[in-house]
Design a protein around this motif. Structure first.
Motif, mmCIF file in Angstrom:
data_model
loop_
_atom_site.group_PDB
_atom_site.id
_atom_site.type_symbol
_atom_site.label_atom_id
_atom_site.label_comp_id
_atom_site.label_asym_id
_atom_site.label_seq_id
_atom_site.Cartn_x
_atom_site.Cartn_y
_atom_site.Cartn_z
ATOM 1 N N ALA A 107 0.826 -1.211 0.000
ATOM 2 C CA ALA A 107 0.000 0.000 0.000
ATOM 3 C C ALA A 107 0.859 1.259 0.000
ATOM 4 N N THR A 132 -2.693 3.828 -2.904
ATOM 5 C CA THR A 132 -3.198 2.454 -3.096
ATOM 6 C C THR A 132 -4.467 2.209 -2.298
ATOM 7 N N VAL A 133 -5.415 1.499 -2.897
ATOM 8 C CA VAL A 133 -6.540 0.963 -2.130
ATOM 9 C C VAL A 133 -6.512 -0.563 -2.249
ATOM 10 N N TRP A 179 -12.595 -2.384 2.266
ATOM 11 C CA TRP A 179 -11.684 -1.451 1.578
ATOM 12 C C TRP A 179 -10.670 -0.900 2.587
ATOM 13 N N ALA A 193 -6.795 1.209 3.248
ATOM 14 C CA ALA A 193 -5.775 2.109 2.697
ATOM 15 C C ALA A 193 -4.813 2.468 3.818
ATOM 16 N N ALA A 242 -5.796 7.450 4.011
ATOM 17 C CA ALA A 242 -7.114 6.857 3.772
ATOM 18 C C ALA A 242 -8.178 7.925 3.634
#
Ligand SMILES: [Zn+2]
Length: 431
Positions: free
Chosen positions: A190, A194-195, A255, A257, A262
């Protein structure tokens, strides 16, 4: 009896209690070539971590053993092909992934999902430990590393290619014995932008829908939003959103992050955590009640089979998947009540399911046996199965499921609507 490790593999707590105890069972997906008088059994007991809400079974079987002969192909399920295509379309239209990004999928299976990125010229890489399955994806033109995902592999990938924009890990986290290492690997992958998307059935399905037959040795962990949030946070990742999806009898798409980059945490996350808590996932008394209900389902199944046999009826099963193995082998003495189990998979036909040495037969052999009753084990696709098989059998043949309770499946409508549908479904049962 040792009924599982005493330490939570998610958060290392030793505050575990027994949720569901299914006794000693053979390995669910190992079907023998010959009838076996003796076979290995291992305790199958779902333990719940009171500190993080993760469910787990003892890891008696190594991932190498599971993937040595892995036959599950995602592409044989129309549902999963459509589900994957819709998911990719959504990611491209909402800007999660753009033309210059690259996408990594962990456990990419036969390329059922990444093929959609390839079609749109988005750079992608799959990781897949089962070489026979990886080869199918490679033949589609997808770049695949035939390996297990670890923190070390994540470091190597980032140093060679930089951070991916999207990491997908669907229905894999539950099959990983070392969740900590897996989550550390995700954390390494990550980057700022990035997710990470993780899909997995929810542990609430066991508690609320009695899906206890999804418990088997190859399935190490049973995820909750509570557990994912906690394990992610320990690895500097935030669970910022969650979607409920209709896969594997009810799944969550988590989800994640990096903590510092995030997006705002969506209300859905807290809402789901609260729902899990109010359902009682951390409460021993709630699980005790569920365990009692499970024992009753097993007893009902045994009684039902015995009653059919006493009435002189021929009972044949459908779908020799792990679900069938857990139900049959956790049940009491079912004797010769189940003549055979039909399965569309050629790899399974001709084999035997321990411990009652039940032969696995083809659909044609099922028809030749002229059963009076068919019990359908993969309840998640029962309608698909009944629609396919019932037109080929006399109308008097009954179809039943055992989970969440002994229920007869209505076939009248399916017969009138699908009278011309005589092709067996390419049945691929969920893991
Ligand atoms: Zn825990």
């Amino acid at each position: 009896m040792n009924i599982g490790s005493e330490i939570c593999r998610g958060c290392k707590s030793n505050n575990l209690f027994v949720g569901i105890n299914l006794g000693e069972l053979p390995i669910a997906n190992e079907l023998y070539s010959n009838p076996m008088e003796s076979f290995e059994t291992f305790p199958l007991c779902l333990k719940i971590c009171r500190d993080c809400g993760l469910g787990q079974v003892q890891d008696v079987v190594s991932p190498e053993r599971i993937f040595r002969d892995y036959r599950y192909l995602s592409s044989t399920s129309t549902f999963f092909l459509n589900h994957a295509r819709d998911f990719v379309d959504e990611l491209l239209s909402n800007g999660t992934v753009g033309a210059d990004d690259w996408v990594l999928e962990i456990a990419c299976n036969d390329g059922y999902l990444l093929r959609n990125f390839l079609e749109k010229d988005i750079s992608c890489l799959g990781i897949e430990p089962a070489s026979n399955v990886a080869l199918i994806a490679q033949e589609l033109g997808i770049e695949v590393l035939n390996d297990f995902f670890t923190e070390n592999l994540a470091r190597k990938l980032v140093s060679e290619r930089g951070h991916p924009k999207l990491v997908i890990a669907n229905n894999v986290l539950a099959h990983v014995p070392d969740i900590q290492d897996f989550m550390k690997g995700l954390s390494v992958l990550a980057g700022e932008k990035t997710v990470v998307s993780i899909e997995n059935p929810s542990i609430l399905n066991i508690l609320e829908e009695m899906q206890f037959d999804t418990i088997y040795h190859e399935h190490f962990s049973y995820l909750s939003a509570l557990a994912v949030r906690k394990i992610a946070l320990e690895n500097n990742l935030v669970l910022f959103d969650l979607q409920e999806i209709n896969a594997h009898g009810g799944s969550n798409r988590y989800w994640l992050a990096r903590k510092e980059s995030a997006a705002e945490i969506q209300e859905k996350v807290q809402h789901t955590v609260e729902r899990e808590l109010s359902a009682g996932i951390l409460e021993r008394e709630v699980w005790d009640k569920t365990n009692s209900k499970v024992q009753k389902i097993l007893q009902d199944f045994t009684n039902w089979l015995n009653a059919q046999t006493e009435a002189g009826k021929k009972v044949v099963g459908y779908g020799a998947a792990a679900k069938a193995s857990t139900l049959i082998n956790a049940s009491l003495e079912i004797g010769n009540g189940l003549l055979a189990i039909a399965d569309a998979s050629h790899e399974k036909q001709g084999r035997f399911m321990p411990k009652f040495n039940i032969p696995i037969i083809s659909i044609n052999e099922l028809l030749k046996l002229k059963p009076n009753v068919v019990i359908v084990f993969p309840w998640n696709i029962k309608d698909e199965i009944v629609d396919s098989i019932s037109p080929k059998l006399p109308e008097s043949v009954e179809f039943w499921v055992a989970v969440p309770e002994m229920l007869r499946i209505e076939t009248v409508n399916s017969r009138s609507n699908h009278a011309d549908n005589t092709t067996p479904v390419g049945l691929k049962v969920t893991k």
